[in-house]
Motif scaffolding. Structure first.
Motif, PDB file in Angstrom:
ATOM      1  N   ALA A   1      10.452  24.354 -28.918  1.00  0.00           N
ATOM      2  CA  ALA A   1       9.862  23.669 -27.777  1.00  0.00           C
ATOM      3  C   ALA A   1       8.795  24.538 -27.126  1.00  0.00           C
ATOM      4  N   LEU A   2       7.661  23.923 -26.832  1.00  0.00           N
ATOM      5  CA  LEU A   2       6.567  24.607 -26.156  1.00  0.00           C
ATOM      6  C   LEU A   2       6.721  24.428 -24.649  1.00  0.00           C
ATOM      7  N   GLY A   3       6.712  25.523 -23.923  1.00  0.00           N
ATOM      8  CA  GLY A   3       6.885  25.461 -22.481  1.00  0.00           C
ATOM      9  C   GLY A   3       5.575  25.274 -21.735  1.00  0.00           C
ATOM     10  N   GLY A   4       5.640  25.387 -20.422  1.00  0.00           N
ATOM     11  CA  GLY A   4       4.488  25.207 -19.561  1.00  0.00           C
ATOM     12  C   GLY A   4       4.893  24.460 -18.314  1.00  0.00           C
ATOM     13  N   GLU A   5       3.921  23.909 -17.599  1.00  0.00           N
ATOM     14  CA  GLU A   5       4.220  23.119 -16.412  1.00  0.00           C
ATOM     15  C   GLU A   5       4.530  21.682 -16.823  1.00  0.00           C
ATOM     16  N   TYR A   6       5.619  21.136 -16.259  1.00  0.00           N
ATOM     17  CA  TYR A   6       6.027  19.775 -16.617  1.00  0.00           C
ATOM     18  C   TYR A   6       5.201  18.749 -15.853  1.00  0.00           C
ATOM     19  N   TYR A   7       4.649  17.766 -16.592  1.00  0.00           N
ATOM     20  CA  TYR A   7       3.867  16.671 -16.012  1.00  0.00           C
ATOM     21  C   TYR A   7       4.634  15.364 -16.241  1.00  0.00           C
ATOM     22  N   PRO A   8       5.190  14.772 -15.181  1.00  0.00           N
ATOM     23  CA  PRO A   8       5.994  13.558 -15.374  1.00  0.00           C
ATOM     24  C   PRO A   8       5.204  12.367 -15.903  1.00  0.00           C
ATOM     25  N   THR A   9       3.914  12.275 -15.582  1.00  0.00           N
ATOM     26  CA  THR A   9       3.109  11.160 -16.086  1.00  0.00           C
ATOM     27  C   THR A   9       3.091  11.128 -17.601  1.00  0.00           C
ATOM     28  N   HIS A  10       3.143  12.317 -18.215  1.00  0.00           N
ATOM     29  CA  HIS A  10       3.084  12.427 -19.673  1.00  0.00           C
ATOM     30  C   HIS A  10       4.426  12.799 -20.284  1.00  0.00           C
ATOM     31  N   ASP A  11       5.400  13.170 -19.444  1.00  0.00           N
ATOM     32  CA  ASP A  11       6.712  13.624 -19.910  1.00  0.00           C
ATOM     33  C   ASP A  11       6.563  14.798 -20.878  1.00  0.00           C
TER      34      ASP A  11
ATOM     35  N   HIS B   1       0.836  -1.208   0.000  1.00  0.00           N
ATOM     36  CA  HIS B   1       0.000   0.000   0.000  1.00  0.00           C
ATOM     37  C   HIS B   1       0.869   1.255   0.000  1.00  0.00           C
ATOM     38  N   ARG B   2       1.858   1.271   0.893  1.00  0.00           N
ATOM     39  CA  ARG B   2       2.720   2.453   0.983  1.00  0.00           C
ATOM     40  C   ARG B   2       3.540   2.648  -0.293  1.00  0.00           C
ATOM     41  N   ASP B   3       4.060   1.545  -0.826  1.00  0.00           N
ATOM     42  CA  ASP B   3       4.831   1.636  -2.067  1.00  0.00           C
ATOM     43  C   ASP B   3       3.980   2.171  -3.214  1.00  0.00           C
ATOM     44  N   LEU B   4       2.757   1.662  -3.323  1.00  0.00           N
ATOM     45  CA  LEU B   4       1.878   2.103  -4.415  1.00  0.00           C
ATOM     46  C   LEU B   4       1.455   3.547  -4.250  1.00  0.00           C
ATOM     47  N   ASP B   5       1.283   3.996  -3.005  1.00  0.00           N
ATOM     48  CA  ASP B   5       0.966   5.410  -2.776  1.00  0.00           C
ATOM     49  C   ASP B   5       2.073   6.293  -3.343  1.00  0.00           C
ATOM     50  N   LEU B   6       3.310   5.903  -3.101  1.00  0.00           N
ATOM     51  CA  LEU B   6       4.441   6.688  -3.591  1.00  0.00           C
ATOM     52  C   LEU B   6       4.558   6.599  -5.110  1.00  0.00           C
TER      53      LEU B   6
ATOM     54  N   SER C   1       1.966   8.791  -6.655  1.00  0.00           N
ATOM     55  CA  SER C   1       2.310  10.216  -6.560  1.00  0.00           C
ATOM     56  C   SER C   1       3.348  10.603  -7.602  1.00  0.00           C
ATOM     57  N   GLN C   2       4.147   9.619  -8.055  1.00  0.00           N
ATOM     58  CA  GLN C   2       5.151   9.862  -9.096  1.00  0.00           C
ATOM     59  C   GLN C   2       4.601   9.672 -10.502  1.00  0.00           C
ATOM     60  N   GLY C   3       3.319   9.288 -10.571  1.00  0.00           N
ATOM     61  CA  GLY C   3       2.693   9.092 -11.874  1.00  0.00           C
ATOM     62  C   GLY C   3       3.026   7.782 -12.540  1.00  0.00           C
ATOM     63  N   MET C   4       3.594   6.824 -11.789  1.00  0.00           N
ATOM     64  CA  MET C   4       4.016   5.566 -12.390  1.00  0.00           C
ATOM     65  C   MET C   4       2.852   4.591 -12.588  1.00  0.00           C
ATOM     66  N   VAL C   5       1.965   4.515 -11.591  1.00  0.00           N
ATOM     67  CA  VAL C   5       0.827   3.592 -11.663  1.00  0.00           C
ATOM     68  C   VAL C   5      -0.411   4.293 -11.133  1.00  0.00           C
ATOM     69  N   ARG C   6      -1.555   3.677 -11.336  1.00  0.00           N
ATOM     70  CA  ARG C   6      -2.817   4.171 -10.783  1.00  0.00           C
ATOM     71  C   ARG C   6      -3.320   3.147  -9.779  1.00  0.00           C
TER      72      ARG C   6
END
Length: 262
Positions: A145-155, A42-47, A50-55
């Motif tokens: 390159a188009l700027g903006g806020e970086y979203y790691p889930t989508h890179d 549970h704790r691992d998946l929460d982290l 939060s990093q956008g790796m899994v749902r």
């Protein structure tokens, strides 16, 4: 303490790779696979979430898309690779040397980016960080390159700043992909992505919608645009003929990219 933290990081990385490889996994499966308690999972998946790796969902975790969530970029890069390669080669054949091209942050557009040197010289505009890294050293490519806020889930870069940058441009060709299309509309799950894609569609003299066959006859939470907004829809040859015919019956131009052809 440091070795324990390092061990936890290694386990979480392996856990993420396990979920990405299989598409989904239950809490019990992950606990047994990695020899830890369900509480630790549970704790691992929460982290990892939060990093956008899994749902994370009740009883497990998934890397797959749903009608509400898009899958992580790492998972999408491994899905339908042959189909995306075929689509990419076809799309590049539609691009005129010396023109300008805007690419979205889809993995289908990333496949297109890999072949853009074949149509060089080109000016290429994108918000996709991996595409930026790929295109930067490519000869004959002028990269913007188009700027903006970086979203790691989508890179990729999204948000108001990205939309504003897109709206300040007009390119000869825009190439976008979406998570789902019906016979009338293109859809995507996440509003931040939708806002950028809509702006991109409006910023192109010609718009190409590039989607593999798994996206057909599906819907997602948000409408991106009516299919009439696209000049060409490119799908792979694994698309069901009846789905392709329904699109053509709506007076859409649908090109078929042959999977497996070099």
């Amino acid at each position: 303490m440091k070795s324990r933290a390092a061990g936890g990081a290694t386990r979480r990385q392996a856990m993420a790779e396990h979920v990405l490889r299989q598409g989904s996994a239950s809490m019990t499966e992950l606990a047994e696979t990695f020899g830890v308690s369900v509480m630790t999972v549970h704790r691992d998946l929460d982290l990892l979430e939060s990093q956008g790796m899994v749902r994370k969902y009740r009883g497990g975790a998934s890397a797959q898309a749903s009608s509400i969530f898009e899958s992580n970029i790492a998972y999408r890069k491994t899905a339908q690779t042959a189909e995306k390669e075929a689509i990419a080669r076809h799309v590049v054949g539609l691009i005129e040397p010396g023109s300008s091209v805007m690419l979205d942050d889809s993995t289908t557009a990333l496949a297109v980016a890999r072949h853009l040197d074949e149509a060089a010289p080109l000016t290429v505009v994108t918000n996709f960080l991996e595409a930026i890294k790929l295109l930067a050293p490519m000869p004959g490519i002028r990269l913007m390159a188009l700027g903006g806020e970086y979203y790691p889930t989508h890179d990729s870069f999204l948000g108001v700043a990205c939309v504003d940058a897109v709206e300040a441009m007009n390119t000869d060709t825009v190439v976008v992909s979406t998570s789902a299309i019906s016979d009338r509309h293109a859809f995507h799950q996440e509003q931040e992505i939708v806002l950028v894609k809509r702006a991109m569609v409006a910023a192109g003299t010609r718009c190409i919608l590039a989607v593999d066959h798994t996206k057909l006859d599906r819907v997602a939470l948000h409408r991106v645009a009516p299919l009439d907004a696209f000049d060409v829809i490119v799908v792979d040859s694994n698309a069901p003929p009846e789905a392709v015919q329904r699109l053509r019956d709506r007076h859409h131009r649908v090109d078929i990219a042959q999977v497996g052809e070099a």
